[in-house]
Design a protein around this motif. Structure first.
Motif, short mmCIF file in Angstrom:
data_model
loop_
_atom_site.label_atom_id
_atom_site.label_comp_id
_atom_site.label_asym_id
_atom_site.label_seq_id
_atom_site.Cartn_x
_atom_site.Cartn_y
_atom_site.Cartn_z
N LEU A 216 0.82 -1.20 0.00
CA LEU A 216 0.00 0.00 0.00
C LEU A 216 0.86 1.26 0.00
O LEU A 216 0.49 2.28 -0.58
CB LEU A 216 -0.95 0.00 1.20
N ALA A 217 2.02 1.18 0.68
CA ALA A 217 2.93 2.33 0.67
C ALA A 217 3.43 2.60 -0.75
O ALA A 217 3.49 3.75 -1.20
CB ALA A 217 4.11 2.07 1.61
N ILE A 218 3.77 1.53 -1.46
CA ILE A 218 4.24 1.69 -2.85
C ILE A 218 3.12 2.18 -3.75
O ILE A 218 3.30 3.10 -4.57
CB ILE A 218 4.81 0.35 -3.37
N VAL A 219 1.94 1.59 -3.60
CA VAL A 219 0.79 1.98 -4.42
C VAL A 219 0.45 3.45 -4.18
O VAL A 219 0.11 4.19 -5.12
CB VAL A 219 -0.42 1.08 -4.12
N GLY A 220 0.52 3.89 -2.91
CA GLY A 220 0.22 5.28 -2.61
C GLY A 220 1.11 6.25 -3.36
O GLY A 220 0.65 7.29 -3.84
N VAL A 221 2.39 5.90 -3.49
CA VAL A 221 3.33 6.75 -4.23
C VAL A 221 3.03 6.70 -5.72
O VAL A 221 3.01 7.72 -6.41
CB VAL A 221 4.79 6.33 -3.95
N VAL A 222 2.78 5.50 -6.24
CA VAL A 222 2.50 5.34 -7.67
C VAL A 222 1.24 6.11 -8.08
O VAL A 222 1.20 6.78 -9.12
CB VAL A 222 2.35 3.84 -8.04
N ALA B 220 10.79 6.90 0.79
CA ALA B 220 11.59 6.89 2.02
C ALA B 220 10.74 7.30 3.22
O ALA B 220 10.81 6.70 4.29
CB ALA B 220 12.79 7.82 1.87
N LEU B 221 9.90 8.33 3.03
CA LEU B 221 9.02 8.78 4.11
C LEU B 221 8.01 7.70 4.48
O LEU B 221 7.76 7.44 5.66
CB LEU B 221 8.29 10.05 3.66
N SER B 222 7.45 7.03 3.47
CA SER B 222 6.47 5.97 3.71
C SER B 222 7.09 4.82 4.49
O SER B 222 6.53 4.35 5.50
CB SER B 222 5.91 5.46 2.38
N PHE B 223 8.27 4.36 4.05
CA PHE B 223 8.90 3.23 4.72
C PHE B 223 9.41 3.61 6.10
O PHE B 223 9.40 2.77 7.02
CB PHE B 223 10.03 2.67 3.86
N THR B 224 9.84 4.85 6.28
CA THR B 224 10.25 5.30 7.62
C THR B 224 9.07 5.26 8.58
O THR B 224 9.20 4.80 9.73
CB THR B 224 10.81 6.74 7.55
N PHE B 225 7.93 5.71 8.11
CA PHE B 225 6.71 5.67 8.93
C PHE B 225 6.37 4.24 9.33
O PHE B 225 6.06 3.95 10.49
CB PHE B 225 5.57 6.30 8.13
N ILE B 226 6.45 3.32 8.37
CA ILE B 226 6.14 1.92 8.64
C ILE B 226 7.13 1.33 9.64
O ILE B 226 6.73 0.67 10.61
CB ILE B 226 6.14 1.10 7.33
N GLY C 147 -1.66 8.84 7.74
CA GLY C 147 -1.21 7.97 6.66
C GLY C 147 -1.55 8.54 5.30
O GLY C 147 -0.75 8.50 4.36
N GLU C 148 -2.76 9.10 5.19
CA GLU C 148 -3.18 9.70 3.93
C GLU C 148 -2.30 10.90 3.58
O GLU C 148 -1.87 11.06 2.43
CB GLU C 148 -4.65 10.14 4.04
N LEU C 149 -2.00 11.73 4.57
CA LEU C 149 -1.17 12.92 4.33
C LEU C 149 0.28 12.54 3.99
O LEU C 149 0.94 13.25 3.22
CB LEU C 149 -1.20 13.82 5.57
N LEU C 150 0.76 11.44 4.57
CA LEU C 150 2.13 11.01 4.29
C LEU C 150 2.26 10.23 2.99
O LEU C 150 3.36 9.89 2.58
CB LEU C 150 2.66 10.15 5.45
N GLY C 151 1.12 9.92 2.38
CA GLY C 151 1.16 9.21 1.11
C GLY C 151 1.18 7.71 1.21
O GLY C 151 1.46 7.02 0.23
N VAL C 152 0.88 7.16 2.41
CA VAL C 152 0.84 5.69 2.55
C VAL C 152 -0.59 5.19 2.64
O VAL C 152 -0.82 4.02 2.95
CB VAL C 152 1.64 5.22 3.79
N THR C 153 -1.56 6.05 2.40
CA THR C 153 -3.01 5.78 2.43
C THR C 153 -3.53 5.70 3.86
O THR C 153 -2.81 5.34 4.79
CB THR C 153 -3.41 4.48 1.69
N ASP C 154 -4.82 6.05 3.99
CA ASP C 154 -5.46 6.00 5.30
C ASP C 154 -5.54 4.58 5.84
O ASP C 154 -5.49 4.35 7.05
CB ASP C 154 -6.85 6.63 5.23
#
Length: 458
Positions: free
Chosen positions: A175-181, A196-202, A243-250
């Motif tokens: 979902l993190a990858i899809v959010g960026v795509v 990088a921001l998405s994976f750091t959050f995870i 999550g939505e604001l960081l781009g990794v989806t809600d």
């Protein structure tokens, strides 16, 4: 505006009647579905499809966003509960074996699903979505089927549950990858930065879940059930928004805060309250998805859907046998694994919803809807007959296995390492029903084992 005038001018009354009738209809169809072993997901979708504005059978006004907002709450709670029930002990304690089994299953389905997505020819982002739709099982349907079919004692069950745990981790990363795509970003470094921001959050949230259970438990301590409910519901919605604001989806934001709260000593207490909330709001999510479906659009995606269903069945036959062999199990256990894991559900619909909001090909939504309907209806029916299917396909070897099973009925647990104990079975059943076992309401503030191997002794 005076209260009386507001009430008189309210237009919600008629919609409330219709929504209430739809839920009663869902209850009735759900009762009928239980007779043939159907899970709730396709029932809610079918009710939504019947009430779709494209049919004109129900006078439901969908111009407002309130039903969609409630559906988002359903999505948040679905993923929140998924994170809450994530078994960190199982994952980190058997990471190597689980990654081999679950990784093999996901890799086989994802690789072929991606190729299939490109073959459909709807576009590269659409191919990525189609691969995700066809790659992972519905953990909710899988676990419920294991319980309802009485297979928690089967030798393959720990392996199946382990694969669903790995799928949960995969979903978080995917979902993190899809959010960026789906963000539409094309420049290299902004894409790298978002990833990088998405994976750091995870990673940070996983670390808090693994090592910060005691601290989070202290922050959540309260004896008031009402305030406790407000707190964890607010956190689920808050982190969904983050999550939505960081781009990794809600969805993944809600999953990760559920993971953190599942690592506290309040996990059972949260599940007791959160599961009924998930069921009600989750029903809105599936109902809302069905409302957006146009049955007349199914004809345009029928061939790709049937091809995807055939591909899923074939891949699961292969993957089921492969992971069974990797775990030292036989052909019948592989068949049982195949028919359980081929069920698709909530994750496919989540991806379709994300694709629609991102402006991708509109055919994704009817594709996902029809695909999930076929597999979530046919899958449980096949799962209920897997022993008979194995008996027909394996012939005499099946009869020999029955004899061997009889001889192992009295074998101690130590000699059967893949079997589940009565305590483990009770824990799984309690997790799915939302019941905290023997725990009474007066025990809320007592210490409990913390997921991930930690315990709050404060």
């Amino acid at each position: 505006m005076p209260l009386a005038a507001a009430v008189e001018g309210s237009h919600f009354g008629a919609d409330m009647v219709v929504v209430g009738l739809l839920f009663v209809l869902a209850w009735g169809l759900g009762r009928l579905g239980k007779l043939i072993g159907l899970p709730a997901i396709p029932v809610y979708m079918l009710v939504g499809l019947l009430a779709s504005p494209y049919t004109g059978w129900f006078p439901l006004d969908l111009e407002g966003d309130y039903i969609g907002l409630i559906a988002v709450m359903g999505l948040v709670l679905l993923l929140f509960n998924l994170g809450l029930e994530f078994d960190q002990d199982e994952f980190f304690g058997n990471a190597g074996k689980l990654l081999v089994s679950g990784g093999t299953y996901i890799l086989v389905n994802m690789a072929v699903g991606l190729g299939f997505g490109f073959l459909v020819g709807w576009g590269t982002p659409e191919a990525l979505i189609i691969a995700g739709i066809t790659a992972t099982s519905s953990s909710a349907i899988v676990t419920k089927l294991l319980i309802e079919l009485g297979r928690l004692t089967n030798r393959e069950t720990p392996m199946i549950l382990g694969i669903t745990v790995v799928e949960d981790v995969f979903i978080a990363i995917y979902l993190a990858i899809v959010g960026v795509v789906l963000s539409g970003e094309t420049e290299l470094w902004p894409v790298v930065g978002r990833l990088a921001l998405s994976f750091t959050f995870i990673v940070v949230m996983f670390a808090i879940a693994r090592f910060g259970g005691r601290v989070v438990s202290r922050l959540m301590r309260t004896k008031d059930d009402e305030l406790f409910t407000i707190l964890f519901f607010g956190l689920a919605v808050l982190f969904g928004g983050i999550g939505e604001l960081l781009g990794v989806t809600d969805a993944i934001g809600a999953f990760l805060i559920g993971l953190v709260l599942g690592a506290t000593r309040f996990r059972n207490r949260i599940e007791t309250i959160a599961v009924p909330l998930r069921d009600v709001f989750g029903a809105f999510f599936f109902l809302n998805f069905g409302l957006a479906l146009d049955a007349s659009a199914f004809g345009g995606v029928l061939v790709p859907v049937l091809a995807a269903v055939l591909m899923t069945v074939v891949l699961n036959i292969v993957a089921g046998q492969v992971v069974a062999r990797l775990n030292g199990l036989g052909a019948q256990e592989g068949i049982n694994t195949t028919v359980i894991l081929q069920n698709r559900g909530e994750f496919a619909l989540i991806l379709a919803t994300l694709s629609l909001s991102a402006g991708l090909d509109e055919r994704i939504q009817p594709f996902a809807g029809l695909y999930v309907l076929i597999l979530s209806i046919g899958g449980p029916m096949l799962a209920a007959q897997s022993e008979r299917i194995g008996g027909v396909l394996l012939g005499s070897r099946r009869r020999k296995r029955r004899g061997a099973a009889g001889s192992t009925a009295t074998t101690p647990r130590a000699a059967r390492p893949n079997a589940m104990t009565a305590e483990e079975i009770a824990l799984v059943e309690a997790a799915m029903s939302g019941e905290p076992g023997e725990r009474s309401s007066s025990d809320h503030e007592r210490d409990e084992p913390v997921a991930g191997g930690h315990r709050d002794t404060n």
